[in-house]
Design a protein around this motif. Structure first.
Motif, PDB file in Angstrom:
ATOM      1  N   HIS A   9       5.423   2.967  -6.728  1.00 21.44           N
ATOM      2  CA  HIS A   9       4.926   3.921  -7.733  1.00 21.44           C
ATOM      3  C   HIS A   9       3.412   3.930  -7.632  1.00 21.44           C
ATOM      4  N   CYS A  10       2.867   4.843  -6.852  1.00 17.48           N
ATOM      5  CA  CYS A  10       1.420   4.893  -6.680  1.00 17.48           C
ATOM      6  C   CYS A  10       0.807   5.571  -7.915  1.00 17.48           C
ATOM      7  N   PRO A  11      -0.286   5.001  -8.481  1.00 16.42           N
ATOM      8  CA  PRO A  11      -0.914   5.619  -9.652  1.00 16.42           C
ATOM      9  C   PRO A  11      -1.425   7.033  -9.355  1.00 16.42           C
ATOM     10  N   THR A  12      -1.802   7.324  -8.129  1.00 16.23           N
ATOM     11  CA  THR A  12      -2.328   8.649  -7.788  1.00 16.23           C
ATOM     12  C   THR A  12      -1.253   9.590  -7.281  1.00 16.23           C
ATOM     13  N   CYS A  13      -0.388   9.091  -6.395  1.00 16.86           N
ATOM     14  CA  CYS A  13       0.522  10.018  -5.703  1.00 16.86           C
ATOM     15  C   CYS A  13       1.933  10.046  -6.290  1.00 16.86           C
ATOM     16  N   GLY A  14       2.281   9.086  -7.137  1.00 16.80           N
ATOM     17  CA  GLY A  14       3.642   9.048  -7.654  1.00 16.80           C
ATOM     18  C   GLY A  14       4.538   8.200  -6.765  1.00 16.80           C
ATOM     19  N   PRO A  43       0.818  -1.219   0.000  1.00 20.19           N
ATOM     20  CA  PRO A  43       0.000   0.000   0.000  1.00 20.19           C
ATOM     21  C   PRO A  43       0.854   1.272   0.000  1.00 20.19           C
ATOM     22  N   CYS A  44       0.335   2.294  -0.674  1.00 19.89           N
ATOM     23  CA  CYS A  44       1.013   3.590  -0.716  1.00 19.89           C
ATOM     24  C   CYS A  44       0.911   4.255   0.647  1.00 19.89           C
ATOM     25  N   GLY A  45       1.967   4.931   1.062  1.00 19.98           N
ATOM     26  CA  GLY A  45       1.993   5.550   2.388  1.00 19.98           C
ATOM     27  C   GLY A  45       1.103   6.766   2.509  1.00 19.98           C
ATOM     28  N   VAL A  46       0.689   7.337   1.394  1.00 23.49           N
ATOM     29  CA  VAL A  46      -0.133   8.540   1.449  1.00 23.49           C
ATOM     30  C   VAL A  46      -1.614   8.188   1.340  1.00 23.49           C
ATOM     31  N   CYS A  47      -1.996   7.417   0.260  1.00 22.02           N
ATOM     32  CA  CYS A  47      -3.413   7.163   0.049  1.00 22.02           C
ATOM     33  C   CYS A  47      -3.824   5.740   0.409  1.00 22.02           C
ATOM     34  N   GLY A  48      -2.879   4.841   0.615  1.00 23.09           N
ATOM     35  CA  GLY A  48      -3.238   3.494   1.033  1.00 23.09           C
ATOM     36  C   GLY A  48      -3.580   2.555  -0.112  1.00 23.09           C
TER      37      GLY A  48
HETATM   38 ZN   LIG Z   1      -1.013   7.004  -3.211  1.00 24.22          ZN
END
Ligand SMILES: [Zn+2]
Length: 402
Positions: free
Chosen positions: A81-86, A40-45
């Motif tokens: 590499h998060c699709p939303t946050c980079g 999971p991405c650390g910003v948006c999960g």
């Molecule tokens: Zn994210």
């Protein structure tokens, strides 16, 4: 060991590679990710399989001790590499971001810190004092964001001082549920302005009764924001004012005395302030001996005892009669502190008499009040006001724990 730690942490995308014993004592569990599992991405999960080749440097988290061995988790977080946050660091499943302890240890520390001084908690878990502070502050922020709101009908306002009166905090209580709702810096009108602004228009309308001290700044704010609420002056505070007046008279009298009288009068402060029903036999004898000296203090003492009867009245008319008589006697007593007190009570007569209709007092929360005082006494190391406030919230606001 490896499987036990993995299962107890509930790891899904990670596993414990090996457990290492440190020569100086303690265990380190080395964690790594399971290949092909999404992180999971650390910003948006959002979970993603696009994991970057480079990793963050290895970190250590303190966990609950294994038997009596301190336990650390070691792991080098991946970048995803998060699709939303980079490009971001992954979300660590066993700890809050920036926290240096695991959620399990954080929860244990926060629970114990409600009842014990922080230094004791730190010693028990063998962690740094600062770690305890960080955990409690985090828990309070979480609790404030997640607490369930219940309508506020009976409001209590009180102040506490820190560093021998150099710094004040205003506490707002929910007298119905016996908990602290809000803590603010200073004891100005602006402090309560901030509270009411935070409360908002709709929640403000539910307030029926406000119980506070005769402190002009508070009264002004209460009148402005909740004009329909009944103000009841706190019995607890009134007794304090009365006690202070008696003590002022005692000190004045003592200064005018000489010789044997003066010696006899020494160390009698508590005799005059104590409830006569609670005096022991020797204390009672001593008090009646002192009364024979016939000094102004006796007059003050009788005035104090007479006002005590006021609290038992149930009829407003009788109470008003008693108060009127008392005010007359106090203002003609030729005792300066009592004259001042009488003038103050006269201007706030309505709020004093409201007691006969609405029997609320912050004194019902005396346990809470003492708790706050205890917190301020163990204030060694509360460098910032926020740490102190966080501890008050933590111990008295009944917040949910993360
Ligand atoms: Zn994210």
């Amino acid at each position: 060991m490896e499987r036990f730690i993995r299962k107890s942490l509930g790891l899904k995308a990670h596993t414990v590679v090996k457990v290492e014993e440190l020569p100086e004592g303690g265990l380190v569990a080395h964690v790594d990710r399971l290949p092909h599992r999404a992180l999971p991405c650390g910003v948006c999960g959002q979970a993603t399989r696009h994991v970057a080749a480079t990793r963050r440097p290895a970190r250590r988290w303190r966990d609950l001790a294994c038997r009596d061995q301190p336990l650390w988790l070691a792991y080098a977080p991946h970048r995803v590499h998060c699709p939303t946050c980079g490009l971001r660091v992954e979300r660590i499943p066993w700890a809050e971001p920036w926290q240096r302890v695991t959620q399990a240890l954080g929860r244990a520390v926060a629970t114990l810190a409600r009842a014990l001084p922080w230094a004791t908690v730190a010693a028990h878990f063998q962690v740094n004092w600062k770690t305890v502070a960080a955990v409690v502050e985090g828990a309070v922020l979480w609790g404030l964001a997640h607490r369930q709101w219940q309508p506020l009908h009976l409001l209590g306002i009180d102040e506490v001082s820190r560093r021998k009166g150099q710094q004040y905090l205003t506490l707002v209580y929910d007298l119905e549920r016996g908990r602290v709702v809000w803590v603010g810096k200073d004891r100005e009108e602006a402090t309560l302005d901030r509270f009411f602004a935070w409360l908002g228009y709709r929640r403000k309308r539910a307030i029926r009764v406000v119980c506070c001290d005769m402190w002009a700044a508070y009264l002004a704010a209460v009148r402005q924001h909740v004009p329909k609420a009944t103000v009841v002056f706190d019995r607890f505070h009134l007794s304090q004012h009365l006690g202070r007046a008696v003590d002022d008279v005692r000190r004045q009298t003592w200064r005018q005395m000489a010789g044997r009288e003066r010696a006899e009068f020494k160390r009698t402060r508590f005799l005059w302030l104590k409830n006569p029903a609670n005096l022991t036999r020797t204390e009672r004898t001593r008090l009646s001996a002192l009364c024979r000296l016939n000094t102004p203090i006796v007059k003050a003492y009788l005035l104090k005892e007479d006002l005590r009867r006021f609290w038992d009245y149930r009829s407003t008319a009788w109470a008003a009669g008693h108060l009127k008589q008392w005010l007359w006697r106090a203002s003609h007593s030729r005792l300066e502190p009592f004259k001042k007190l009488a003038a103050m009570l006269r201007t706030h007569r309505e709020g004093v008499l409201a007691w006969t209709r609405i029997r609320v007092t912050n004194g019902a929360l005396e346990g809470m009040n003492n708790k706050v005082k205890v917190i301020s006494h163990r204030a060694f190391g509360f460098r910032t006001t926020w740490t102190y406030m966080a501890n008050i919230y933590h111990c008295c606001a009944k917040l949910p724990l993360p």
